[in-house]
Structures are given as structure tokens and as C-alpha cells.
Design an enzyme around this catalytic site. Structure first.
Site, PDB file in Angstrom:
ATOM      1  N   ASN A   1       0.549   7.442   8.444  1.00  0.00           N
ATOM      2  CA  ASN A   1      -0.691   7.722   7.726  1.00  0.00           C
ATOM      3  C   ASN A   1      -1.887   7.869   8.662  1.00  0.00           C
ATOM      4  O   ASN A   1      -3.035   7.727   8.238  1.00  0.00           O
ATOM      5  CB  ASN A   1      -0.979   6.608   6.697  1.00  0.00           C
ATOM      6  CG  ASN A   1      -0.325   6.895   5.359  1.00  0.00           C
ATOM      7  OD1 ASN A   1       0.135   8.004   5.113  1.00  0.00           O
ATOM      8  ND2 ASN A   1      -0.280   5.899   4.492  1.00  0.00           N
TER       9      ASN A   1
ATOM     10  N   GLY B   1      -5.024  -0.516   3.128  1.00  0.00           N
ATOM     11  CA  GLY B   1      -4.040  -0.936   2.133  1.00  0.00           C
ATOM     12  C   GLY B   1      -2.632  -0.413   2.351  1.00  0.00           C
ATOM     13  O   GLY B   1      -1.666  -1.016   1.890  1.00  0.00           O
ATOM     14  N   ASP B   2      -2.484   0.713   3.051  1.00  0.00           N
ATOM     15  CA  ASP B   2      -1.153   1.305   3.288  1.00  0.00           C
ATOM     16  C   ASP B   2      -1.131   1.888   4.688  1.00  0.00           C
ATOM     17  O   ASP B   2      -0.740   3.040   4.909  1.00  0.00           O
ATOM     18  CB  ASP B   2      -0.866   2.377   2.240  1.00  0.00           C
ATOM     19  CG  ASP B   2       0.575   2.877   2.294  1.00  0.00           C
ATOM     20  OD1 ASP B   2       1.442   2.142   2.786  1.00  0.00           O
ATOM     21  OD2 ASP B   2       0.827   4.015   1.859  1.00  0.00           O
ATOM     22  N   TYR B   3      -1.543   1.077   5.658  1.00  0.00           N
ATOM     23  CA  TYR B   3      -1.794   1.583   7.003  1.00  0.00           C
ATOM     24  C   TYR B   3      -0.546   1.490   7.859  1.00  0.00           C
ATOM     25  O   TYR B   3      -0.058   0.403   8.159  1.00  0.00           O
ATOM     26  CB  TYR B   3      -2.940   0.796   7.641  1.00  0.00           C
ATOM     27  CG  TYR B   3      -3.510   1.469   8.868  1.00  0.00           C
ATOM     28  CD1 TYR B   3      -4.377   2.545   8.741  1.00  0.00           C
ATOM     29  CD2 TYR B   3      -3.173   1.035  10.138  1.00  0.00           C
ATOM     30  CE1 TYR B   3      -4.905   3.177   9.855  1.00  0.00           C
ATOM     31  CE2 TYR B   3      -3.698   1.669  11.264  1.00  0.00           C
ATOM     32  CZ  TYR B   3      -4.563   2.729  11.116  1.00  0.00           C
ATOM     33  OH  TYR B   3      -5.081   3.363  12.228  1.00  0.00           O
TER      34      TYR B   3
END
Length: 308
Positions: free
Chosen positions: A210, A204-206
């Protein structure tokens, strides 16, 4: 030996105050006490506070009772992060940091310690993209049968409503054709997704920041904002990574197209769906940045979206 003081990093204070209302300041005020409570409850010894740390989380490097290293994360409560603990529990260390304990009601998690100062951003772009995709493939698994995760369709439906409102901001007047294209493309993608059978757990927030170096595995993902849906949606955030470097390269438009083509081919996803989700996610991020006064990132996002 006196325990280190728990100080709140400046970046976390600035972000929470900028992105939230009075509730954010109340959370910041309570944060040192909350950290002390979980240090005691989970029998942890504080080594130091991570600086600059997360944008909306306090991260403490700690030792567990057996002397092993870990990280205590206390995140600001927000809908996108509500199921982070559930995703980490399901992955159980496969491609992501392991979770040792959690208290979702307080946004508290005790996590495997990775090397916070060594992310994929430390690698050249081509190598970073290769490593990123390899790690991301490990995260793309079927969700539990009775899972708590929001679907991409439902999440994007909410984003589309907010984007439609932000379209009317005075600062977005010249951007409306681009915003309308993003809304039209996403509507078509959502309609078409009903005929597809790709329901995987997504990060989702790759992005490169991260994915951190670790001892147990060369690279491990952190900080998911999990959803269930198609791989192209997850890849779209990776596709717009390092926009400052891309914008400064010779022929940025051609470089942007090549990046999407390579990612689509390497991940075996439909290149048009990757382009469509990248366009939507980047335009949405650009208008969000405008709305919170972050004009630098808004410019990068929107310039990249226009290239697509």
C-alpha cells in the site's frame, strides 16, 4: 477513437464473491455502469483498467479534462473504507496520494496517479522497512478537531467480539490457547490505553503493498482504513509484512523478534505494545482468513503469531 471497454478484473470478482453475500454480486453487476457515470461526471478519458487491481475496488487509469493523469477508484462499500476520503482530504498529499474529487455515497474517488506496479515490495526488506516508516511518520498527524474517524479502542472492541465468536469454529479448536492470549493481551492494552494521550490519525492498513512509487514524492501511501489512536497499532500491520519470506528464512522466530525490536526502536514506541498489537492483529487476521476459506494466508498469519 473507441473508448476501452470496462472489464471487471478476475481478482476483484473472486474476492467480492468470496467475502460478501448476494449484495456483492449486485455491486459487481452495476460496476461498469457506475464507472461510466463518473467518467462522464468528472470529464475523464479512460486509458485502461488496472489489472489485477484492488482486492475490493475497481481502479481505472484516466486523463482529466486538462490532460493530466489520474486514477478513478470505485470501492466496494464496507465500514472500514467509509472514511478513506476523509483521511486523504486531511493529509492533502502529505505522505499519501492526493484526492481530486470524491462521491462517498458511491465509494468513488478521483486520485493522484501513482505507479501501481511499483510498490515497496520491489525493494529489499530492510530498505522497504526504512522507506515505509519514513512515509508512515508523515501520516501520523493530529486528526481534525471534529473528526469522523473511529477510535482504535472502539474498532478493536468490535474485532474482539468477532474473534471471540470465531474462536468456537471447529477449524480453530487447536488455536484456542493462542486466541485466548490475543484476547487477554488486547484487553490489557485497551485498558492501559485510557491512560495514554496518543490520538493520531492512523493509516489502519499499512503494508509494503500500500505504498507506491510516484512522481511528486518517491513513495506515497494508498488505500487507508483510517482510525485514531496510538502509533504501535499502525506499526503492527507493517510488522507482519512479507510473512512468506520470513517463514522461509533461517531461524524465523529470531528474525520475527528482531523485526519487532527494530521497528519499535526506529519508531520510538513501546516494544511490548508493538508486540501485543501485532499478536492481536495477526491472530485476528488468521481467524478471519480461516473463516473465508483462505487457508494459505491463515497458516502464515497464525505461524507468525505463534512466534510472538
Amino acid at each position: 477513437m473507441t473508448a476501452p471497454a470496462i472489464s471487471i478484473p478476475a481478482r476483484l470478482q473472486e474476492t467480492v464473491r468470496c467475502w460478501t453475500s448476494e449484495s456483492g454480486q449486485a455491486w459487481l453487476d452495476a460496476l461498469p455502469g457506475l464507472a461510466e457515470a463518473y467518467l462522464a461526471q468528472w470529464e475523464l478519458t479512460l486509458e485502461r483498467v488496472c489489472e489485477p487491481g484492488g482486492q475490493i475496488s475497481l481502479v481505472l487509469l484516466v486523463r482529466r479534462a486538462d490532460g493530466s493523469p489520474a486514477a478513478l477508484k470505485l470501492g466496494y462499500p464496507h465500514p472500514e473504507g467509509e472514511q478513506e476520503h476523509a483521511a486523504l482530504a486531511h493529509w492533502d498529499g502529505h505522505g499519501a496520494v492526493r484526492m481530486y474529487a470524491c462521491a462517498p455515497q458511491d465509494g468513488a474517488m478521483l486520485l493522484e496517479r501513482a505507479q501501481g506496479d511499483v510498490s515497496l515490495r520491489s525493494l529489499p526488506e530492510s530498505k522497504a522497512m526504512l522507506e515505509a516508516l519514513g512515509t508512515l511518520r508523515r501520516l501520523w498527524v493530529a486528526p481534525p478537531e471534529a473528526h469522523p474517524f473511529t477510535s482504535v479502542a472502539d474498532y478493536v472492541g468490535g474485532l474482539r467480539e468477532v474473534l471471540t465468536r470465531r474462536r468456537t469454529m471447529p477449524a480453530a479448536a487447536e488455536l484456542r490457547p493462542l486466541v485466548d492470549e490475543a484476547l487477554d493481551v488486547s484487553a490489557g492494552m485497551l485498558q492501559d490505553s485510557t491512560t495514554r494521550d496518543e490520538r493520531l490519525l492512523l493509516h489502519g492498513d499499512y503494508h509494503h503493498g500500500n505504498v507506491l512509487a510516484a512522481e511528486r514524492s518517491p513513495w506515497l501511501a494508498i488505500d487507508p482504513k483510517p482510525l485514531v489512536g496510538e502509533r504501535a497499532y499502525d506499526l503492527a500491520w507493517l510488522a507482519q509484512d512479507r510473512l512468506d519470506t520470513l517463514a522461509g528464512s533461517p531461524g524465523p522466530e529470531a528474525a520475527a523478534r528482531r523485526r519487532l525490536q527494530r521497528l519499535a526502536a526506529d519508531a520510538a514506541v513501546d516494544p511490548e505494545r508493538l508486540r501485543g498489537w501485532t499478536l492481536f492483529r495477526t491472530v485476528e487476521a488468521g481467524l478471519w482468513s480461516l473463516d473465508v476459506g483462505d487457508t494459505r494466508h491463515a497458516s502464515l498469519f497464525l505461524e507468525f503469531a505463534a512466534m510472538l
